[in-house]
Design a protein around this motif. Structure first.
Motif, PDB file in Angstrom:
ATOM      1  N   ASP A   1       0.746  -1.215   0.004  1.00  0.00           N
ATOM      2  CA  ASP A   1      -0.071   0.051  -0.129  1.00  0.00           C
ATOM      3  C   ASP A   1       1.008   1.372  -0.082  1.00  0.00           C
ATOM      4  O   ASP A   1       0.424   2.247  -0.420  1.00  0.00           O
ATOM      5  CB  ASP A   1      -0.856  -0.070   1.241  1.00  0.00           C
ATOM      6  CG  ASP A   1      -2.010  -0.935   1.362  1.00  0.00           C
ATOM      7  OD1 ASP A   1      -2.241  -1.429  -0.086  1.00  0.00           O
ATOM      8  OD2 ASP A   1      -2.639  -1.336   2.227  1.00  0.00           O
TER       9      ASP A   1
ATOM     10  N   CYS B   1       3.298   1.671  -1.724  1.00  0.00           N
ATOM     11  CA  CYS B   1       4.028   1.804  -3.357  1.00  0.00           C
ATOM     12  C   CYS B   1       2.542   2.238  -4.075  1.00  0.00           C
ATOM     13  O   CYS B   1       1.722   1.614  -4.036  1.00  0.00           O
ATOM     14  CB  CYS B   1       4.707   0.683  -3.821  1.00  0.00           C
ATOM     15  SG  CYS B   1       6.132   0.142  -2.752  1.00  0.00           S
ATOM     16  N   HIS B   2       2.608   3.361  -4.990  1.00  0.00           N
ATOM     17  CA  HIS B   2       1.653   3.786  -5.911  1.00  0.00           C
ATOM     18  C   HIS B   2       2.131   3.793  -7.159  1.00  0.00           C
ATOM     19  O   HIS B   2       3.423   3.786  -7.635  1.00  0.00           O
ATOM     20  CB  HIS B   2       1.114   5.110  -5.514  1.00  0.00           C
ATOM     21  CG  HIS B   2       0.872   5.340  -4.138  1.00  0.00           C
ATOM     22  ND1 HIS B   2       2.079   5.832  -2.898  1.00  0.00           N
ATOM     23  CD2 HIS B   2      -0.194   4.985  -3.520  1.00  0.00           C
ATOM     24  CE1 HIS B   2       1.093   5.695  -1.900  1.00  0.00           C
ATOM     25  NE2 HIS B   2       0.155   5.410  -2.089  1.00  0.00           N
ATOM     26  N   GLN B   3       1.076   3.606  -8.167  1.00  0.00           N
ATOM     27  CA  GLN B   3       1.374   3.437  -9.623  1.00  0.00           C
ATOM     28  C   GLN B   3       2.263   4.706  -9.951  1.00  0.00           C
ATOM     29  O   GLN B   3       2.197   5.698  -9.601  1.00  0.00           O
ATOM     30  CB  GLN B   3       0.088   3.363 -10.223  1.00  0.00           C
ATOM     31  CG  GLN B   3       0.457   2.870 -11.781  1.00  0.00           C
ATOM     32  CD  GLN B   3      -0.952   2.595 -12.595  1.00  0.00           C
ATOM     33  OE1 GLN B   3      -1.757   2.256 -11.875  1.00  0.00           O
ATOM     34  NE2 GLN B   3      -0.813   2.715 -13.704  1.00  0.00           N
TER      35      GLN B   3
ATOM     36  N   ASP C   1       5.352   5.241  -9.060  1.00  0.00           N
ATOM     37  CA  ASP C   1       6.647   5.319  -7.969  1.00  0.00           C
ATOM     38  C   ASP C   1       7.875   4.708  -8.492  1.00  0.00           C
ATOM     39  O   ASP C   1       7.677   3.695  -9.209  1.00  0.00           O
ATOM     40  CB  ASP C   1       5.972   4.751  -6.518  1.00  0.00           C
ATOM     41  CG  ASP C   1       5.457   5.641  -6.039  1.00  0.00           C
ATOM     42  OD1 ASP C   1       5.094   6.721  -6.272  1.00  0.00           O
ATOM     43  OD2 ASP C   1       5.003   5.046  -4.561  1.00  0.00           O
TER      44      ASP C   1
ATOM     45  N   LYS D   1      -1.172  -2.246 -10.563  1.00  0.00           N
ATOM     46  CA  LYS D   1      -1.507  -3.157  -9.601  1.00  0.00           C
ATOM     47  C   LYS D   1      -2.795  -3.510 -10.033  1.00  0.00           C
ATOM     48  O   LYS D   1      -3.714  -2.939 -10.149  1.00  0.00           O
ATOM     49  CB  LYS D   1      -1.640  -2.426  -8.162  1.00  0.00           C
ATOM     50  CG  LYS D   1      -0.539  -1.921  -7.367  1.00  0.00           C
ATOM     51  CD  LYS D   1      -1.037  -0.912  -6.138  1.00  0.00           C
ATOM     52  CE  LYS D   1       0.315  -0.765  -5.250  1.00  0.00           C
ATOM     53  NZ  LYS D   1      -0.378  -0.241  -4.055  1.00  0.00           N
TER      54      LYS D   1
END
Length: 323
Positions: free
Chosen positions: A120, A122-124, A126, A147
């Protein structure tokens, strides 16, 4: 995967300016894992008898998380650190539901430990870091590009997997480290991804959150806390919006029921299925291992019914060597 002298180009390697954590600690928590598997093992024909990948040290007592297919039915396991120390290890668990494997070193490792984080964080889009054993030369600056759900032909399904690019060539058991310096996932596959309308190679990574939820139970029992799923031993792929059987495990339930490569799966227990995820979910919803799985299939232009007596996948595998 090979041990040959190689390195990522300097521009792709992380440096001190790219991170806000101790990079050396993260690098030295990743070890090489070698496993030897008997010739007569159930997985030997598909995965080989000599397997090389990576593992990540996650506590101070030599506990290492890896991807489970590396250690399935292993008779011996060896871990090698960045300092060159090689230590014997043994398998503790292989969770077929998540895909994680756990091993423990029999002697102290000359390695650091990597704190487990959460996907959670880590975001698209990043920047993340995919690390195999070998120090900075084998560490890759990558992007988290997606994800999403992932369904594997070997009867495997994740509600949300992580996808990174560019691809790391030594993905098996590699550490996915987020910007917080914590372990966000473990490398599983080489995949083809579409970025900007072009196909590129990337990696599928299993989120560490799935281990966080099951670790205590796995250490105590060697099995997932989830109910075992019925296994039919059938490889199925999505092709032209159809579910096509590509093979069946020798002596497995699907092979015994007469399933053949080229068969097209239309329904499970009378319900239409059009994706691999739908098919697997429908089979697993029928009950525990041993339940009969009724399939409607198309073969050579004919619609047929096939009943498969499911099993527990683990019953086909050699048990870990006890220590």
């Amino acid at each position: 995967m090979s041990e040959g002298d190689w390195a990522f180009p300097d521009a792709l390697q992380p440096g001190a300016d790219d991170v806000s954590f101790d990079l050396d600690d993260a690098l030295n928590a990743v070890v090489m894992l070698r496993a030897e598997v008997p010739d007569d093992a159930f997985t030997a024909s598909a995965l080989g008898t000599e397997r090389i990948g990576n593992g990540v040290v996650i506590d101070d007592d030599g506990l290492v998380v890896t991807i489970g297919y590396l250690i399935a039915e292993a008779s011996s396991i060896w871990l090698t650190t960045n300092s060159g120390r090689t230590v014997a290890a043994y398998a503790l668990a292989y969770d077929h539901i998540t895909g994680f494997g756990l091993v423990r070193a029999v002697e102290p490792l000359d390695a650091t430990m990597l704190q487990r984080g959460t996907a959670d964080a880590c975001h698209q889009g990043d920047q993340v870091f995919v690390i195999s054993q070998g120090g900075t030369a084998h560490a890759l600056k990558a992007k988290l590009i997606d994800k999403r759900e992932f369904a594997g032909y070997w009867e495997y399904l994740l509600d949300e997997a992580l996808f990174t690019a560019p691809a790391h060539p030594q993905w098996g058991g590699a550490a996915l480290v987020g910007q917080d310096g914590k372990l966000a996932g473990v490398g599983s596959l080489l995949v083809q991804e579409v970025i900007g309308g072009e196909q590129v190679q990337g990696n599928m990574v299993v989120p560490i959150d799935l281990l966080n939820d099951t670790l205590e139970h796995l250490l105590a029992t060697g099995r997932s806390p989830a109910q075992p799923r019925p296994w039919i031993g059938m490889s199925t792929v999505e092709s032209d919006r159809r579910l096509v059987v590509s093979g069946a495990s020798r002596h497995g339930p699907a092979a015994k029921a007469g399933m053949q490569p080229g068969d097209v799966v239309l329904e499970v227990d009378g319900s239409r299925v059009s994706t691999l995820a739908q098919m697997l979910s429908a089979i697993w919803n029928l009950g525990r291992p041993g339940v009969t799985v009724p399939l409607t299939i198309a073969r050579s232009g004919q619609v047929m019914q096939c009943k498969i007596q499911s099993a527990d996948r683990k019953d086909f595998l050699k048990k870990p060597v006890l220590h």
